[in-house]
Write an enzyme that holds these catalytic residues in place. Structure first.
Site, PDB file in Angstrom:
ATOM      1  N   GLN A  98       7.663   8.516   4.640  1.00 22.49           N
ATOM      2  CA  GLN A  98       6.356   8.532   3.984  1.00 22.49           C
ATOM      3  C   GLN A  98       6.131   9.940   3.442  1.00 22.49           C
ATOM      4  O   GLN A  98       5.718  10.846   4.191  1.00 22.49           O
ATOM      5  CB  GLN A  98       5.281   8.133   5.000  1.00 22.49           C
ATOM      6  N   GLY A 103      -4.798   2.393   5.916  1.00 22.32           N
ATOM      7  CA  GLY A 103      -3.354   2.322   5.694  1.00 22.32           C
ATOM      8  C   GLY A 103      -2.891   3.213   4.557  1.00 22.32           C
ATOM      9  O   GLY A 103      -3.698   3.727   3.767  1.00 22.32           O
ATOM     10  N   HIS A 104      -1.592   3.388   4.454  1.00 19.47           N
ATOM     11  CA  HIS A 104      -1.050   4.317   3.452  1.00 19.47           C
ATOM     12  C   HIS A 104      -1.403   3.885   2.032  1.00 19.47           C
ATOM     13  O   HIS A 104      -1.454   2.702   1.723  1.00 19.47           O
ATOM     14  CB  HIS A 104       0.455   4.514   3.606  1.00 19.47           C
ATOM     15  N   ASN A 105      -1.633   4.924   1.206  1.00 22.02           N
ATOM     16  CA  ASN A 105      -1.873   4.707  -0.220  1.00 22.02           C
ATOM     17  C   ASN A 105      -3.201   4.029  -0.542  1.00 22.02           C
ATOM     18  O   ASN A 105      -3.403   3.557  -1.659  1.00 22.02           O
ATOM     19  CB  ASN A 105      -0.706   3.951  -0.852  1.00 22.02           C
TER      20      ASN A 105
END
Lengths: 347, 347, 347
Positions: free
Chosen positions: A200, A241-243
């Site tokens: 990531q 969460g990511h993004n």
């Protein structure tokens, strides 16, 4: 009732700083805010929720904060303002200034970067290399700040907050204990029954004036960054969460679970324990009810809900048992309607 | 876009390490992965989701990773492989090696056990007695490792992870910040209105190649151990109750709540915010949708869902209000069917 | 099976301390508790769940704990008691005493208050000013105790627990890692699209004999305190919002989300991942099923459930699709009933 913090102001002092019109004795001394129901001498109450307006008659507060509709017809010294709730918030802040933390680095802390003299670093905190801190940042005991992190002026990190390397936090942030910023987003590629980790390599970028509650986690992006806009207020135990790209002034209540690549436009409100599936976009002005699950984009403002109604357990057993026959029930009703229509024709 | 980590490889270098067939200029220099949409010079994109295949025409990436169906008909230098997504994952790992942490024990850390020279223990971490660490284990600042804990070679514990006494973690584990391994399972015996604590004398045993996300908690067993199998990937904010036995290569998304004594067979997938009631067993190949609650054993592969559909709030009010009359509605339909059948007979 | 802790007791020793009637050889030596299924020599099993009664015949335990119904008809040495499960809990505690922690303040800890000599403060913990600790309190490594906090005698805080300033914890508390007590409640006043922070000037007040699981967060009150009554048992990952008042001996299972100003009367049970909306009051003796959402007051004891039933995904698609037509379906059924009634009249 909470102890007063030692600040005492007259109504005219208060209005001089926060605005509003003073009616009645402007010299009334105020040392603390309180609810109308429990206020006493030297305390000021407020009417924000009209449900409580009868308490204006019975309160023992020395003064009250009210909206224009209540300017007249009261004996109490009062401050009249268009937004009593926000006024109470600002007055409570004036009367309860955050306890000052001594500037400097505690002898038990480890600091691997040059930081301004106005910054406070608490016992057993750990600051990595290449960290850039703004003026008057407060890092409480036990925090761990990774390499290359930037934190803007005036921000406060309560104890045991963790910021992974490279992340960026704006000015005047408040991060509560247990917050984790920048852990790896959940990225794995399936390969013959096993899961290959996807590094990531994005970051987390947080704007100004953001508050994040205890134990909330915001993951770093896979390639691009995870972004939280200015003025957002996140409660406890939330997962981002990511993004994700969260707009300005969004409010997210406790235990909400927001999956990766979700986009919240400005001024979205997410209820407690709500869930938002990955890659969903939610329009400005939308309100997601608590406990509700959003699986598709929401394009228009309004409130959205997906909650199973509560019942006594035995009733729930009977009703819930029908859910798995619902499509069939609808067919049976259509059949009946067809039959009855034929009957009409013949009748 | 993320900064390159300093590693530069040609396509032939890459294929030499990761396999795949190179078509076009094998000397093309690559320093970072990127999405097809945002890639630039020196970056390599990938096509995993066919939804984005048109981006192969417009990408400014220096090269791309594609499946066999896209080997021809492209001008770009490319690596052809059967699993582009896993290939991207492995290449991203090559190009973004984890930042090395210096071996040795930070002067502010407390270490009560003998550990290999290759281990890194960060500032203000605390390691108890009788702890056994494998080679190259990395313990970041603020971690607390209890007495008698074993952690296998190559494992990384990010800051502020807590491992209670006696627990065992395999090799190549990644534990993110705020993880708690081995807290007491939730065990109380009711006795005349009060709750008598049941000591939790089992442990947590975690296999190899397990990753656990931020703030996830895995409780120790009451008598037997709580077990997590090799290759499992757990996201953030998950709860694993005491005496769960999780098989190999399971994936559990964020905020899932797994009660005690649940058994997940190998290769189970649990969606975000899903809930699994106590003592349930879930068969290999099952997929539990996000937000869904499993109350009984699942014995066959497939996807399982229990989600109330989302609507505008006023519509939800009308429809949800009918749920408590569903059993009655089904009876009324049965009555109508009976009446109409009788009408047919007479008709 | 767990290692024995070194304590060995005869059945008569045990009955002398915990009560119960010994039948069979009272000198039988016991060193550990175990399940009937896995017990061996020197271990004692117990029958609490009648589902397992056949295991009384096959167990290799040296002795068993049973209820009065099983006093006769067994050869095994046994202790007969009215509540075998609670007896097992107390015996497990006798046989597995908590590992003693040396009194005193670890050299790497920071302690800003005078504390009793019997208190244990672990590595890298941090104790603020004006903190009052009772006898034999144990503060594990990495904990951060804010100014003016009070913790009653016999309480144990596992590693990396955070207590904000001014909060009060009773005697014999057990707080697991990652717990955060006293972070700001979620209070913001809306003002022209932005959110004005409301200082949270109440505290958290926790009674005696309370256990709180890993990563659970309890927020301080806005003006009044957040209160948790004696004997409560809270699991992991729970959120307790500001100004909740939780009665005595309540049990809350993992991942429950309790919004602000909720009142639980004594002896309420809240299931895992349940959600309680703000300002709700729940009567004594109520049981909220797991995954269920309570939006209105519950005034009578009993079990309450609001769970969407699980199905294979394709079946769920068909059935859930009918939910948004439920009100319409009910109308169509009413129409049919009207038509059929008219048909009867004419018929």
């Amino acid at each position: 009732m909470p102890a007063a913090a030692g600040v005492v102001l007259s109504l005219s002092d208060i209005a001089a700083r926060l605005g509003g019109d003073v009616l009645g004795d402007a010299k009334t001394q105020i040392r603390q805010v309180a609810t109308l129901a429990s206020a006493g001498e030297g305390e000021i109450g407020f009417l924000a929720n009209l449900k409580y307006k009868s308490q204006l008659r019975t309160t023992r507060a020395s003064a009250v904060i009210v909206g224009p509709d209540f300017a007249d017809g009261l004996d109490l010294p009062r401050i009249v303002t268009r937004n009593p709730y926000a006024y109470y918030a600002r007055l409570a802040t004036l009367l309860n200034p955050r306890v000052a933390t001594a500037a400097g680095v505690h002898p038990t802390a480890f600091c691997g970067s040059e930081i301004p003299a106005s910054v406070s670093v608490g016992a057993n905190a750990s600051i990595g290399l290449g960290v850039i801190l703004g003026d008057s940042v407060v890092i409480h005991p036990g925090c761990v700040i990774g390499d290359g992190v930037r934190i803007g002026a005036g921000s406060v990190l309560y104890p045991n907050v963790t910021i992974y390397a490279g992340c960026s936090i704006g000015r005047n942030a408040i991060l509560h204990s247990g917050v984790v910023i920048g852990a790896d987003g959940f990225g794995f590629a399936p390969d013959q029954g096993q899961w290959v980790k996807i590094p990531q390599i994005g970051r987390v970028v947080i704007g100004d004036d953001v508050e994040i509650g205890a134990s909330t986690t915001v993951d770093r992006g896979a390639l691009d960054d995870t972004v939280i806009g200015d003025g957002c207020k996140l409660d406890n135990q939330i997962q981002i969460g990511h993004n994700c790209v969260i707009g300005k002034n969004c409010v997210v209540a406790a235990c909400a679970a927001i999956a990766g690549s979700v986009e919240l436009k400005d001024n979205v409100i997410v209820g407690g324990a709500a869930m938002i599936a990955g890659h969903v976009t939610i329009a400005s002005g939308a309100v997601i009810s608590g406990g509700s699950l959003v699986m598709k984009n929401i394009t228009r403002p309004g409130q959205y809900t997906s909650v199973f109604p509560l019942e006594e357990h035995s009733h729930w057993l009977h009703n819930a048992a029908q859910i798995r026959h619902l499509a069939k029930l609808a067919e049976r009703v259509s059949e009946l309607e067809k039959k009855l229509k034929n009957t009409d024709i013949e009748g």
